[in-house]
Design an enzyme around this catalytic site. Structure first.
Site, mmCIF file in Angstrom:
data_model
loop_
_atom_site.group_PDB
_atom_site.id
_atom_site.type_symbol
_atom_site.label_atom_id
_atom_site.label_comp_id
_atom_site.label_asym_id
_atom_site.label_seq_id
_atom_site.Cartn_x
_atom_site.Cartn_y
_atom_site.Cartn_z
ATOM 1 N N SER A 174 0.105 -7.903 -1.129
ATOM 2 C CA SER A 174 -0.394 -6.605 -1.585
ATOM 3 C C SER A 174 0.028 -6.340 -3.035
ATOM 4 O O SER A 174 -0.321 -7.105 -3.927
ATOM 5 C CB SER A 174 0.078 -5.504 -0.623
ATOM 6 O OG SER A 174 -0.582 -4.293 -0.862
ATOM 7 N N MET A 175 0.834 -5.295 -3.282
ATOM 8 C CA MET A 175 1.327 -5.092 -4.647
ATOM 9 C C MET A 175 2.221 -6.243 -5.086
ATOM 10 O O MET A 175 2.320 -6.548 -6.272
ATOM 11 C CB MET A 175 2.076 -3.770 -4.772
ATOM 12 C CG MET A 175 1.177 -2.554 -4.848
ATOM 13 S SD MET A 175 2.106 -1.103 -5.375
ATOM 14 C CE MET A 175 0.817 0.145 -5.332
ATOM 15 N N TRP A 199 -3.174 -6.591 -4.407
ATOM 16 C CA TRP A 199 -3.638 -5.295 -4.916
ATOM 17 C C TRP A 199 -3.156 -5.151 -6.354
ATOM 18 O O TRP A 199 -1.978 -5.377 -6.650
ATOM 19 C CB TRP A 199 -3.064 -4.159 -4.078
ATOM 20 C CG TRP A 199 -3.599 -2.792 -4.407
ATOM 21 C CD1 TRP A 199 -4.575 -2.110 -3.738
ATOM 22 C CD2 TRP A 199 -3.150 -1.906 -5.457
ATOM 23 N NE1 TRP A 199 -4.788 -0.877 -4.304
ATOM 24 C CE2 TRP A 199 -3.924 -0.726 -5.380
ATOM 25 C CE3 TRP A 199 -2.196 -2.014 -6.463
ATOM 26 C CZ2 TRP A 199 -3.764 0.346 -6.259
ATOM 27 C CZ3 TRP A 199 -2.042 -0.956 -7.351
ATOM 28 C CH2 TRP A 199 -2.810 0.207 -7.242
ATOM 29 N N ASP A 220 -10.073 -6.185 5.069
ATOM 30 C CA ASP A 220 -9.031 -5.455 4.334
ATOM 31 C C ASP A 220 -9.606 -4.135 3.827
ATOM 32 O O ASP A 220 -10.521 -4.121 3.010
ATOM 33 C CB ASP A 220 -8.548 -6.308 3.164
ATOM 34 C CG ASP A 220 -7.281 -5.768 2.515
ATOM 35 O OD1 ASP A 220 -7.028 -4.548 2.614
ATOM 36 O OD2 ASP A 220 -6.556 -6.573 1.907
ATOM 37 N N HIS A 252 -5.546 -6.185 6.022
ATOM 38 C CA HIS A 252 -4.667 -6.251 4.859
ATOM 39 C C HIS A 252 -3.289 -6.791 5.222
ATOM 40 O O HIS A 252 -2.619 -7.412 4.396
ATOM 41 C CB HIS A 252 -4.537 -4.848 4.265
ATOM 42 C CG HIS A 252 -3.694 -4.773 3.031
ATOM 43 N ND1 HIS A 252 -4.074 -5.332 1.826
ATOM 44 C CD2 HIS A 252 -2.471 -4.207 2.799
ATOM 45 C CE1 HIS A 252 -3.144 -5.109 0.907
ATOM 46 N NE2 HIS A 252 -2.162 -4.438 1.483
#
Length: 305
Positions: A174-175, A199, A220, A252
């Site tokens: 993700s991040m 992300w 996602d 996700h």
């Protein structure tokens, strides 16, 4: 397979016996030097190969051929990131190992990425799953923290003598996946990156020079592939060794639980580019077909890195 009987020609047996009687050791002398020469040539071609020749079964396995151990790193003992856990092969009989730092996603801790530690380390890597300074850190910060973790791992950690500091990679969810892209821009000397359902507000990455495997998830809803993984991949240079894997029907959070598809492609990518181990090219090229595991796969095969 059923056993098969072997027919032996008596004349050939007699001929072989006669040859052996004349020179009983002639057949053995050349073999050992030839074998040593072949082994030396292979080692000279790639001194970073670790472990036996891979198979489809070995890249899917829960554990690889290396026995491993782990050590915790307190956030109080480091700067620039939030501590973590190092997983490492216990023996260096084959030499030092490449290393990978792995960052979690927004609001998450290293525990969400813990399964990568033993699974990847047992294949012949030093793996550092990290905590971030705060769980709300953004991708650019997470990228810097991944690099700080690699610097700690190679310069100050208790396992630094086991790590080849020239063979490093980053992963993240993700991040943390967006952070792994940030890290490649800041440090193009990295050997591999694997953003996992990444992300990032920045959608274009033409400046990346590190071989990159992006893993997206078809369903996602937090970092939809149409606005994250796919444009990230498309923006990477066409000349780069890169791949895009989309997990069929996945969410996700697919990277947060043990997943054989993620594992086998991650292992193959890290082996191919951190260890320059072309034995793993077979699992990446030609690109795998759409299946119950994979909804899409793109690659720049054949790889040159």
């Amino acid at each position: 397979m059923p056993s098969r009987s072997l027919r032996v020609c008596p004349a050939l047996v007699a001929l072989a016996a006669a040859a052996f009687a004349v020179a009983p050791h002639a057949h053995a002398a050349p073999a050992a030097p030839a074998a040593r020469t072949a082994q030396a040539a292979q080692a000279a071609q790639n001194p970073y190969e670790r472990g036996p020749a891979p198979t489809e079964q070995s890249v899917r396995a829960e554990r690889g051929p290396f026995a491993i151990s782990q050590v915790s790193v307190s956030r109080l003992a480091v700067s620039g990131f939030g501590g973590g856990t190092i997983y490492y092969p216990t023996s260096t009989a084959e030499g030092t190992f490449g290393a990978v730092a792995i960052a979690p996603g927004y609001t998450a801790s290293q525990s969400s990425m813990a399964w990568y530690g033993p699974r990847l380390a047992s294949q012949g890597f030093v793996i550092f799953t990290i905590d971030t300074i705060t769980t709300g850190d953004q991708p650019d910060s997470r990228g810097r923290q991944l690099l700080a973790a690699l610097d700690y791992l190679t310069q100050r950690s208790s396992v630094r003598s086991r790590v080849d500091a020239s063979r490093l990679g980053v992963m993240g969810h993700s991040m943390g996946g967006g952070g792994s892209l940030e890290a490649t821009v800041s440090r193009p000397s990295l050997q591999a990156a694997i953003p996992l359902t990444p992300w990032n507000l920045d959608k274009t990455w033409p400046e990346v020079r590190v071989p990159t495997l992006i893993i997206g998830a078809e369903n996602d809803s937090i970092a939809p592939v149409s606005s994250h993984s796919e444009p990230f991949y498309a923006s990477l240079p066409s000349t780069l060794d890169k791949a895009y894997l989309e997990l069929n029907g996945a969410s996700h959070f697919a990277p947060n639980v043990s997943d054989t598809t993620i594992a086998r492609f991650s292992i193959s990518w890290l082996k191919r580019f951190i260890d320059n181990d072309t034995r793993y090219e077979q699992f990446l090229c030609p690109p795998p077909r759409v299946s119950t595991e994979i909804s899409e796969y793109r690659d720049t095969c054949p790889h040159s890195g």
